[in-house]
Scaffold this active site. Structure first.
Site, PDB file in Angstrom:
ATOM      1  N   LYS A  37       0.769  -1.270  -0.033  1.00 34.88           N
ATOM      2  CA  LYS A  37       0.157  -0.063   0.144  1.00 34.88           C
ATOM      3  C   LYS A  37       0.813   1.347  -0.142  1.00 34.88           C
ATOM      4  O   LYS A  37       1.643   1.302   0.699  1.00 34.88           O
ATOM      5  CB  LYS A  37      -0.868  -0.050   1.194  1.00 34.88           C
ATOM      6  CG  LYS A  37      -1.855   1.247   1.243  1.00 34.88           C
ATOM      7  CD  LYS A  37      -2.655   1.234   2.383  1.00 34.88           C
ATOM      8  CE  LYS A  37      -2.209   2.065   3.579  1.00 34.88           C
ATOM      9  NZ  LYS A  37      -2.090   3.375   3.509  1.00 34.88           N
ATOM     10  N   ASP A  63      -3.771   4.049  -2.172  1.00 33.48           N
ATOM     11  CA  ASP A  63      -4.591   4.252  -1.134  1.00 33.48           C
ATOM     12  C   ASP A  63      -4.828   5.960  -0.934  1.00 33.48           C
ATOM     13  O   ASP A  63      -4.428   6.478  -0.317  1.00 33.48           O
ATOM     14  CB  ASP A  63      -4.235   3.740   0.208  1.00 33.48           C
ATOM     15  CG  ASP A  63      -5.567   4.121   1.078  1.00 33.48           C
ATOM     16  OD1 ASP A  63      -6.536   4.427   0.887  1.00 33.48           O
ATOM     17  OD2 ASP A  63      -4.929   4.144   2.467  1.00 33.48           O
ATOM     18  N   LYS A  65      -7.876   7.748  -1.751  1.00 35.62           N
ATOM     19  CA  LYS A  65      -9.256   8.035  -0.824  1.00 35.62           C
ATOM     20  C   LYS A  65      -9.829   9.503  -1.826  1.00 35.62           C
ATOM     21  O   LYS A  65     -10.124  10.525  -1.256  1.00 35.62           O
ATOM     22  CB  LYS A  65      -8.808   8.422   0.472  1.00 35.62           C
ATOM     23  CG  LYS A  65      -8.596   7.314   1.452  1.00 35.62           C
ATOM     24  CD  LYS A  65      -8.465   7.644   2.825  1.00 35.62           C
ATOM     25  CE  LYS A  65      -8.181   6.656   3.700  1.00 35.62           C
ATOM     26  NZ  LYS A  65      -6.683   6.223   3.475  1.00 35.62           N
ATOM     27  N   ASP A  68     -14.383  13.943  -4.543  1.00 33.77           N
ATOM     28  CA  ASP A  68     -14.612  15.171  -5.157  1.00 33.77           C
ATOM     29  C   ASP A  68     -15.886  14.952  -6.014  1.00 33.77           C
ATOM     30  O   ASP A  68     -16.584  14.001  -5.879  1.00 33.77           O
ATOM     31  CB  ASP A  68     -13.365  15.457  -6.094  1.00 33.77           C
ATOM     32  CG  ASP A  68     -13.329  16.975  -6.239  1.00 33.77           C
ATOM     33  OD1 ASP A  68     -14.062  17.620  -6.656  1.00 33.77           O
ATOM     34  OD2 ASP A  68     -11.934  17.485  -6.051  1.00 33.77           O
ATOM     35  N   THR A 124     -10.493   4.561  10.454  1.00 33.59           N
ATOM     36  CA  THR A 124     -10.246   4.018  12.006  1.00 33.59           C
ATOM     37  C   THR A 124      -9.947   4.935  13.079  1.00 33.59           C
ATOM     38  O   THR A 124      -9.631   4.348  14.168  1.00 33.59           O
ATOM     39  CB  THR A 124      -9.092   2.672  11.726  1.00 33.59           C
ATOM     40  OG1 THR A 124      -7.885   3.476  11.038  1.00 33.59           O
ATOM     41  CG2 THR A 124      -9.463   1.784  10.628  1.00 33.59           C
ATOM     42  N   ARG A 215       2.778  -0.132  10.755  1.00 36.68           N
ATOM     43  CA  ARG A 215       3.957   0.035  11.617  1.00 36.68           C
ATOM     44  C   ARG A 215       4.431  -1.143  12.309  1.00 36.68           C
ATOM     45  O   ARG A 215       5.655  -1.177  12.520  1.00 36.68           O
ATOM     46  CB  ARG A 215       3.652   1.349  12.684  1.00 36.68           C
ATOM     47  CG  ARG A 215       3.846   2.586  12.104  1.00 36.68           C
ATOM     48  CD  ARG A 215       2.899   3.601  12.817  1.00 36.68           C
ATOM     49  NE  ARG A 215       1.587   3.570  12.516  1.00 36.68           N
ATOM     50  CZ  ARG A 215       0.820   4.549  12.868  1.00 36.68           C
ATOM     51  NH1 ARG A 215       1.272   5.658  13.702  1.00 36.68           N
ATOM     52  NH2 ARG A 215      -0.486   4.548  12.834  1.00 36.68           N
TER      53      ARG A 215
END
Length: 236
Positions: A37, A63, A65, A68, A124, A215
């Site tokens: 990603k 990714d 997102k 518009d 999240t 992470r």
């Protein structure tokens, strides 16, 4: 479109603005994950050419997102298809016409190899207080279910959702939609900035298609070993 793994697959989130670091991670992790990603930080810093460089190592989850007006999102999807991503994200809150435009653009530009269009429901990091502050009088779980129905009816191939919403979404929509799940943390890991989390095994058991893990993998002393350990946990 990206194939479905037999058990939940791992998407390694390469959240960095450094090309060399991202490529080192990509090369090390490609044997242990199903997808890589890249998001806004990397794309804004380096653009499509650097994204293509990383995507040589494994299928790409781009990714960005998009959110518009429908015409603008359709144009963005057409441009993104040049990178041959396996998955693209749009915000479900952009509405049905926007999602429909994204799907049509992906089909027109990508053909049989088009990217899956994934609708982001509720981030999240968002909790009930954050939703209320934006004028949404619903808890995150209710808002996820509402936006999920809207997005899937508009032609989205799947959803991005937090771990606690996986089981309710499967109950509501069955096995069809791809469910891509961030906020996944191995037992004992820090929650970081995630509000709604689960372990890899918990998310897989609930019905997740793909687990987005950043992470806990990339900050480990040995990222490849960390990814392999998570894959073993999912398979157990």
């Amino acid at each position: 479109m990206i194939p479905r793994p037999g058990r939940a697959g791992i998407i390694a989130a390469l959240d960095t603005g450094a090309v060399e670091r991202a490529e080192a991670w990509a090369a090390a992790l490609a044997p242990h994950v199903g997808c890589l990603k890249l998001g806004l930080e990397f794309f804004v810093a380096h653009g499509p050419a650097a994204v293509a460089r990383i995507a040589r190592h494994a299928p790409l989850f781009l990714d960005l997102k998009f959110h518009d007006i429908p015409n603008t999102v359709a144009g963005a999807v057409r441009s993104a298809c040049a990178l041959r991503p396996a998955m693209l994200t749009v915000h479900a809150s952009g509405g049905a016409p926007m999602i429909e435009a994204a799907r049509r653009a992906a089909e027109a530009e990508g053909g049989a190899g088009r990217p899956a269009i994934l609708a982001v429901t509720v981030l999240t990091s968002t909790d009930a207080a954050t939703l209320a502050a934006t004028g949404v009088p619903a808890d995150p779980a209710a808002q996820v279910l509402h936006l999920a129905r809207l997005a899937l009816d508009a032609g989205a191939d799947g959803l991005v959702c937090a771990p606690p919403e996986v089981a309710p979404l499967r109950a509501a929509h069955g096995p069809g939609p791809l469910l891509v799940v961030p906020g996944v943390r191995p037992a004992g890991s820090a929650r970081d900035d995630q509000s709604r989390v689960a372990t890899p095994a918990e998310a897989a058991a609930a019905g997740a298609s793909w687990l987005v893990i950043g992470r806990p993998i990339t900050t480990a002393p040995d990222p490849a070993a960390a990814a392999a350990a998570i894959a073993a946990e999912i398979a157990a």
